[in-house]
Design a protein around this motif. Structure first.
Motif, PDB file in Angstrom:
ATOM      1  N   ARG A  30       0.860  -1.198   0.000  1.00 62.53           N
ATOM      2  CA  ARG A  30       0.000   0.000   0.000  1.00 62.53           C
ATOM      3  C   ARG A  30       0.889   1.237   0.000  1.00 62.53           C
ATOM      4  N   SER A  31       0.347   2.317  -0.547  1.00 63.45           N
ATOM      5  CA  SER A  31       1.062   3.593  -0.550  1.00 63.45           C
ATOM      6  C   SER A  31       0.698   4.399   0.683  1.00 63.45           C
ATOM      7  N   TYR A  32       1.671   5.093   1.266  1.00 62.40           N
ATOM      8  CA  TYR A  32       1.401   6.031   2.366  1.00 62.40           C
ATOM      9  C   TYR A  32       2.212   7.297   2.157  1.00 62.40           C
ATOM     10  N   ALA A  46       1.091   8.623   8.751  1.00 61.13           N
ATOM     11  CA  ALA A  46      -0.126   8.677   9.565  1.00 61.13           C
ATOM     12  C   ALA A  46      -1.177   7.859   8.833  1.00 61.13           C
ATOM     13  N   ASP A  48      -4.919   6.045   8.562  1.00 59.30           N
ATOM     14  CA  ASP A  48      -6.319   6.001   8.957  1.00 59.30           C
ATOM     15  C   ASP A  48      -6.747   4.535   8.956  1.00 59.30           C
ATOM     16  N   GLU A  54      -7.310  -4.469   4.722  1.00 60.77           N
ATOM     17  CA  GLU A  54      -6.369  -5.549   4.959  1.00 60.77           C
ATOM     18  C   GLU A  54      -5.134  -5.022   5.705  1.00 60.77           C
ATOM     19  N   VAL A  55      -4.615  -3.901   5.260  1.00 59.88           N
ATOM     20  CA  VAL A  55      -3.314  -3.428   5.750  1.00 59.88           C
ATOM     21  C   VAL A  55      -3.453  -2.388   6.877  1.00 59.88           C
ATOM     22  N   SER A  56      -4.368  -1.416   6.707  1.00 59.15           N
ATOM     23  CA  SER A  56      -4.384  -0.306   7.684  1.00 59.15           C
ATOM     24  C   SER A  56      -4.714  -0.778   9.107  1.00 59.15           C
TER      25      SER A  56
HETATM   26  C1  LIG Z   1      -0.300   8.003  -3.090  1.00 58.85           C
HETATM   27  C2  LIG Z   1      -1.137   7.482  -1.934  1.00 58.85           C
HETATM   28  C3  LIG Z   1      -0.880   7.936  -0.651  1.00 58.85           C
HETATM   29  C4  LIG Z   1      -1.650   7.471   0.426  1.00 58.85           C
HETATM   30  N1  LIG Z   1      -1.387   7.971   1.677  1.00 58.85           N
HETATM   31  C5  LIG Z   1      -2.127   7.558   2.727  1.00 58.85           C
HETATM   32  C6  LIG Z   1      -1.890   8.109   4.037  1.00 58.85           C
HETATM   33  O1  LIG Z   1      -1.009   8.956   4.259  1.00 58.85           O
HETATM   34  N2  LIG Z   1      -2.657   7.649   5.061  1.00 58.85           N
HETATM   35  C7  LIG Z   1      -3.647   6.719   4.869  1.00 58.85           C
HETATM   36  O2  LIG Z   1      -4.298   6.348   5.851  1.00 58.85           O
HETATM   37  N3  LIG Z   1      -3.897   6.196   3.640  1.00 58.85           N
HETATM   38  C8  LIG Z   1      -3.153   6.586   2.575  1.00 58.85           C
HETATM   39  N4  LIG Z   1      -3.397   6.049   1.330  1.00 58.85           N
HETATM   40  C9  LIG Z   1      -4.380   4.949   1.200  1.00 58.85           C
HETATM   41  C10 LIG Z   1      -3.671   3.611   1.475  1.00 58.85           C
HETATM   42  O3  LIG Z   1      -2.773   3.326   0.418  1.00 58.85           O
HETATM   43  C11 LIG Z   1      -4.642   2.424   1.582  1.00 58.85           C
HETATM   44  O4  LIG Z   1      -5.466   2.406   0.444  1.00 58.85           O
HETATM   45  C12 LIG Z   1      -5.510   2.466   2.825  1.00 58.85           C
HETATM   46  O5  LIG Z   1      -4.687   2.442   4.008  1.00 58.85           O
HETATM   47  C13 LIG Z   1      -6.475   1.255   2.855  1.00 58.85           C
HETATM   48  O6  LIG Z   1      -5.723   0.081   2.780  1.00 58.85           O
HETATM   49  P1  LIG Z   1      -6.288  -1.260   3.421  1.00 58.85           P
HETATM   50  O7  LIG Z   1      -5.396  -2.386   3.024  1.00 58.85           O
HETATM   51  O8  LIG Z   1      -6.564  -1.079   4.893  1.00 58.85           O
HETATM   52  O9  LIG Z   1      -7.717  -1.435   2.709  1.00 58.85           O
HETATM   53  P2  LIG Z   1      -8.045  -2.393   1.461  1.00 58.85           P
HETATM   54  O10 LIG Z   1      -8.019  -3.813   1.943  1.00 58.85           O
HETATM   55  O11 LIG Z   1      -7.174  -2.020   0.322  1.00 58.85           O
HETATM   56  O12 LIG Z   1      -9.501  -1.925   1.109  1.00 58.85           O
HETATM   57  C14 LIG Z   1     -10.643  -2.275   1.944  1.00 58.85           C
HETATM   58  C15 LIG Z   1     -11.833  -1.409   1.608  1.00 58.85           C
HETATM   59  O13 LIG Z   1     -11.548  -0.045   1.961  1.00 58.85           O
HETATM   60  C16 LIG Z   1     -11.734   0.811   0.854  1.00 58.85           C
HETATM   61  N5  LIG Z   1     -10.648   1.802   0.898  1.00 58.85           N
HETATM   62  C17 LIG Z   1      -9.385   1.649   0.429  1.00 58.85           C
HETATM   63  N6  LIG Z   1      -8.667   2.772   0.612  1.00 58.85           N
HETATM   64  C18 LIG Z   1      -9.488   3.644   1.229  1.00 58.85           C
HETATM   65  C19 LIG Z   1      -9.338   4.980   1.683  1.00 58.85           C
HETATM   66  N7  LIG Z   1      -8.179   5.663   1.552  1.00 58.85           N
HETATM   67  N8  LIG Z   1     -10.410   5.575   2.279  1.00 58.85           N
HETATM   68  C20 LIG Z   1     -11.582   4.929   2.416  1.00 58.85           C
HETATM   69  N9  LIG Z   1     -11.777   3.653   2.003  1.00 58.85           N
HETATM   70  C21 LIG Z   1     -10.765   3.027   1.411  1.00 58.85           C
HETATM   71  C22 LIG Z   1     -11.620  -0.066  -0.367  1.00 58.85           C
HETATM   72  O14 LIG Z   1     -12.365   0.470  -1.444  1.00 58.85           O
HETATM   73  C23 LIG Z   1     -12.177  -1.372   0.122  1.00 58.85           C
HETATM   74  O15 LIG Z   1     -13.590  -1.362   0.038  1.00 58.85           O
HETATM   75  C24 LIG Z   1      -2.664   6.509   0.218  1.00 58.85           C
HETATM   76  C25 LIG Z   1      -2.914   6.052  -1.076  1.00 58.85           C
HETATM   77  C26 LIG Z   1      -2.187   6.537  -2.141  1.00 58.85           C
HETATM   78  C27 LIG Z   1      -2.481   6.018  -3.528  1.00 58.85           C
END
Ligand SMILES: Cc1cc2nc3c(=O)[nH]c(=O)nc-3n(C[C@H](O)[C@H](O)[C@H](O)COP(=O)(O)OP(=O)(O)OC[C@H]3O[C@@H](n4cnc5c(N)ncnc54)[C@H](O)[C@@H]3O)c2cc1C
Length: 218
Positions: A30-32, A46, A48, A54-56
């Motif tokens: 994942r990107s942060y 930081a 959320d 899966e990852v956050s």
């Molecule tokens: C360039 C870039 C920078 C980013 N920087 C940050 C950051 O600084 N802090 C941060 O917390 N996240 C950031 N993100 C988002 C991060 O990459 C992940 O997508 C996010 O943490 C969700 O990942 P996950 O594995 O928990 O959820 P996943 O398992 O990937 O997704 C689970 C569900 O959550 C939904 N979902 C995915 N991403 C988000 C989101 N951002 N908001 C609401 N719902 C979502 C999906 O549609 C899916 O339904 C960034 C993304 C990009 C592309």
């Protein structure tokens, strides 16, 4: 805050790709965005917590001091602010965790001698959901930065405005006017960024001056 001994430093607005590997070899990337900028081996993120993610949830609830992560970066060369960029007005617009790279820009600006007038418009569900709330108050003591918060679900008792989502009109009232010719950075969930960028162009801000970073989700 991650300790990355060979970190090359980064610009405000850049991000990293973070890779986790489970014991069975399953990997997730994942990107942060980086909240930190400049030199030094301390890299600040930081995250959320997305309940269904899966990852956050792992990063927020389970990661412990001493754990090791794989990082790739710093990445991105477009959504960045450098003190030597000449725009005299800079408008930052964040939705939720989209504040992270914009905080890096506000920090970099505060520690530079740039005279650019910064404004930050920060849309977040409730005061409790604000990232870096007290640091933003601190940064806003500098007359070069003005911070406007929009609470979309619930706000503080006695607040001047009731909780409400941004509209094109409330956006227009809060940001640097077109005549100030600002560089604009918009970051947050995809739908937020797309709505704001569309309104900005409708309001007359040149599209090429509006830089966006989409975090995914709705
Ligand atoms: C360039 C870039 C920078 C980013 N920087 C940050 C950051 O600084 N802090 C941060 O917390 N996240 C950031 N993100 C988002 C991060 O990459 C992940 O997508 C996010 O943490 C969700 O990942 P996950 O594995 O928990 O959820 P996943 O398992 O990937 O997704 C689970 C569900 O959550 C939904 N979902 C995915 N991403 C988000 C989101 N951002 N908001 C609401 N719902 C979502 C999906 O549609 C899916 O339904 C960034 C993304 C990009 C592309």
């Amino acid at each position: 805050v991650l300790d990355v001994p060979d970190w090359p430093g980064n610009l405000a607005g850049q991000h990293v790709d973070l890779r986790l590997t489970a014991e069975d070899g399953y990997q997730a990337v994942r990107s942060y965005s980086l909240a930190s900028a400049g030199d030094g081996s301390a890299v600040e993120l930081a995250v959320d917590r997305i309940d269904t993610g899966e990852v956050s949830p792992y990063l927020v609830d389970e990661l412990l001091p001493g754990d090791q992560l794989e990082l790739r970066g710093p990445l991105g060369g477009w959504f960045v602010w450098r003190p030597e960029i000449s725009a005299s007005a800079v408008q930052l617009i964040a939705g939720g965790s989209g504040i992270v790279p914009l905080l890096a820009m506000a920090r970099a600006h505060a520690s530079s001698d740039s005279s650019a007038a910064f404004r930050l418009l920060y849309s977040v569900r409730t005061p409790d959901d604000e990232f870096f709330a007290s640091e933003l108050d601190e940064l806003a003591r500098d007359p070069r930065l003005e911070v406007t918060r929009v609470h979309t679900r619930a706000t503080r008792e006695g607040a001047a405005q009731p909780a409400a989502r941004l509209t094109r009109e409330s956006l227009a009232a809060a940001v640097h006017p077109v005549a100030a010719d600002p560089d604009v950075f918009v970051c947050g969930p995809t739908r937020f960024v797309e709505a704001v960028a569309t309104w900005l162009v409708e309001l007359g801000y040149p599209a090429e001056r509006v830089r966006t970073e989409r975090f995914g989700g709705l």
